[in-house]
Design a protein around this motif. Sequence first.
Motif, mmCIF file in Angstrom:
data_model
loop_
_atom_site.group_PDB
_atom_site.id
_atom_site.type_symbol
_atom_site.label_atom_id
_atom_site.label_comp_id
_atom_site.label_asym_id
_atom_site.label_seq_id
_atom_site.Cartn_x
_atom_site.Cartn_y
_atom_site.Cartn_z
ATOM 1 N N GLY A 177 12.027 17.003 -0.513
ATOM 2 C CA GLY A 177 10.948 16.791 -1.461
ATOM 3 C C GLY A 177 9.887 15.896 -0.851
ATOM 4 N N ILE A 178 9.086 15.314 -1.728
ATOM 5 C CA ILE A 178 8.011 14.425 -1.297
ATOM 6 C C ILE A 178 8.231 13.064 -1.941
ATOM 7 N N ALA A 179 8.099 12.012 -1.160
ATOM 8 C CA ALA A 179 8.396 10.649 -1.610
ATOM 9 C C ALA A 179 7.128 9.814 -1.602
ATOM 10 N N ILE A 180 7.231 8.634 -2.209
ATOM 11 C CA ILE A 180 6.153 7.648 -2.092
ATOM 12 C C ILE A 180 6.508 6.705 -0.947
ATOM 13 N N GLY A 181 5.616 6.613 0.025
ATOM 14 C CA GLY A 181 5.862 5.746 1.175
ATOM 15 C C GLY A 181 5.131 4.430 1.056
ATOM 16 N N GLN A 182 5.760 3.387 1.588
ATOM 17 C CA GLN A 182 5.109 2.080 1.696
ATOM 18 C C GLN A 182 4.552 1.981 3.119
ATOM 19 N N GLN A 183 3.255 1.832 3.200
ATOM 20 C CA GLN A 183 2.558 1.974 4.475
ATOM 21 C C GLN A 183 3.179 1.167 5.604
ATOM 22 N N HIS A 184 3.486 -0.115 5.363
ATOM 23 C CA HIS A 184 3.944 -0.988 6.443
ATOM 24 C C HIS A 184 5.388 -0.720 6.849
ATOM 25 N N MET A 185 6.104 0.081 6.070
ATOM 26 C CA MET A 185 7.516 0.321 6.367
ATOM 27 C C MET A 185 7.744 1.583 7.191
ATOM 28 N N LEU A 186 6.714 2.399 7.385
ATOM 29 C CA LEU A 186 6.929 3.717 7.975
ATOM 30 C C LEU A 186 6.096 3.978 9.224
ATOM 31 N N ASP A 187 5.630 2.929 9.864
ATOM 32 C CA ASP A 187 4.788 3.096 11.054
ATOM 33 C C ASP A 187 5.450 3.983 12.109
ATOM 34 N N ILE A 227 0.865 -1.182 0.000
ATOM 35 C CA ILE A 227 0.000 0.000 0.000
ATOM 36 C C ILE A 227 0.903 1.234 0.000
ATOM 37 N N VAL A 228 0.705 2.128 -0.967
ATOM 38 C CA VAL A 228 1.612 3.268 -1.118
ATOM 39 C C VAL A 228 0.836 4.584 -1.183
ATOM 40 N N GLU A 229 1.516 5.659 -0.805
ATOM 41 C CA GLU A 229 0.977 7.013 -0.943
ATOM 42 C C GLU A 229 2.097 8.012 -0.659
ATOM 43 N N PRO A 230 1.934 9.258 -1.091
ATOM 44 C CA PRO A 230 2.977 10.267 -0.856
ATOM 45 C C PRO A 230 3.186 10.548 0.627
ATOM 46 N N VAL A 231 4.452 10.803 0.986
ATOM 47 C CA VAL A 231 4.818 11.166 2.360
ATOM 48 C C VAL A 231 5.809 12.323 2.304
ATOM 49 N N ARG A 243 7.506 12.299 12.216
ATOM 50 C CA ARG A 243 8.607 12.689 11.330
ATOM 51 C C ARG A 243 8.159 12.758 9.875
ATOM 52 N N LEU A 244 7.117 11.990 9.537
ATOM 53 C CA LEU A 244 6.533 12.009 8.199
ATOM 54 C C LEU A 244 5.015 12.092 8.332
ATOM 55 N N VAL A 245 4.392 12.717 7.337
ATOM 56 C CA VAL A 245 2.932 12.782 7.286
ATOM 57 C C VAL A 245 2.463 12.332 5.914
ATOM 58 N N ARG A 246 1.166 12.028 5.833
ATOM 59 C CA ARG A 246 0.547 11.606 4.569
ATOM 60 C C ARG A 246 -0.449 12.694 4.149
ATOM 61 N N PRO A 247 0.030 13.691 3.415
ATOM 62 C CA PRO A 247 -0.799 14.883 3.194
ATOM 63 C C PRO A 247 -2.054 14.630 2.367
ATOM 64 N N PHE A 248 -2.041 13.639 1.487
ATOM 65 C CA PHE A 248 -3.197 13.415 0.621
ATOM 66 C C PHE A 248 -4.193 12.415 1.205
ATOM 67 N N ALA A 249 -3.719 11.558 2.117
ATOM 68 C CA ALA A 249 -4.577 10.527 2.724
ATOM 69 C C ALA A 249 -5.347 9.752 1.660
ATOM 70 N N ARG A 250 -4.620 9.372 0.587
ATOM 71 C CA ARG A 250 -5.247 8.603 -0.502
ATOM 72 C C ARG A 250 -4.362 7.389 -0.811
ATOM 73 N N PRO A 251 -4.385 6.387 0.046
ATOM 74 C CA PRO A 251 -3.528 5.216 -0.179
ATOM 75 C C PRO A 251 -3.948 4.436 -1.427
ATOM 76 N N LEU A 252 -2.969 3.834 -2.051
ATOM 77 C CA LEU A 252 -3.192 3.011 -3.244
ATOM 78 C C LEU A 252 -2.737 1.588 -2.958
ATOM 79 N N ARG A 253 -3.638 0.633 -3.130
ATOM 80 C CA ARG A 253 -3.267 -0.781 -3.077
ATOM 81 C C ARG A 253 -2.768 -1.166 -4.455
#
Length: 292
Positions: free
Chosen positions: A232-242, A162-166, A249-259
């Motif tokens: 800059g802004i990166a793509i985060g993998q949800q399970h790797m950045l808990d 599951i990924v989304e910008p961070v 230290r990181l936020v998910r500004p769009f709150a639009r995860p992609l499976r």
Amino acid sequence: MKIPPLNPLKVFEVVARTNNLTLAASELNVSQSAVSRQVAVLEEYLGVQLFARERVGVRLTEVGETYARRIGPAFEEISAATAFITQKYSNNVIRLRTYTTLTARWLIPRLPHFKAQYPDVEVSILNSNAPLDFGVEKCDLAIVLGAGGWPDADATLLLEDIVEPVCAPGFIEGAATSEGLRGKRLLVSKYRKDDWPRWLAHAGMTDVFETAEKMVFSSSILTWQAAMDGLGIAIGQQHMLDSEFQAGRLVRPFARPLRTGQGHYIVTPALQRHSDKIAAFKDWLMREAGRL
């Protein structure tokens, strides 16, 4: 391929090596007469005399000596190969193949829990991004990112991808929109270079990628560190950045995860000898992922 009966052949190898019927019988745990019968079977098959029977025992004939010199190394190789396979499963080492991002971000922080439960088991980790091939890999199991299909292997989903910008807090001010993303540097991981285009298509912002400034890194870990440092802004993998999300230290500004349709799978050879240590490690991984 012409191969004689293997049991008589093994008996011949032992008699030739020990040069004594009694010692050979003791090593093979059979009677001396059984040894003599097996040698006779091999001689009849080959049509030659391998031993000369003497009053005090036996000795190799000339052809027997030649045969023994070539047969002996073959049995040594078989013995070494068998020891390698059986010891692989009998010792207390688990050989795991995975890749750096999952090792550093998900597995290592959890390994102390496993060691606390199984203090005598060592986990040896090999990191690799090469295609998985158990025919050449010296590992018991692997954790691989993919869609779940590997030839001659069994795969069990461990973590859904599951990924989304961070980004760092405050990096994007106000509402997170396509306009807010324009002019921002996109941090791209070399091995996951398609994540940005896929997520942007998912969010209806396809045109952003072509015009954006990009900075490419050799791993996802480096893109996330750059994001935390405000590059800059990166793509985060949800399970790797808990831990980064929890610590702020990181936020998910769009709150639009992609499976993505992929996942991190535990992969084992389809024909694998049962091992309690490997079964325990797989169960532990699944518990840590919340799948048991």
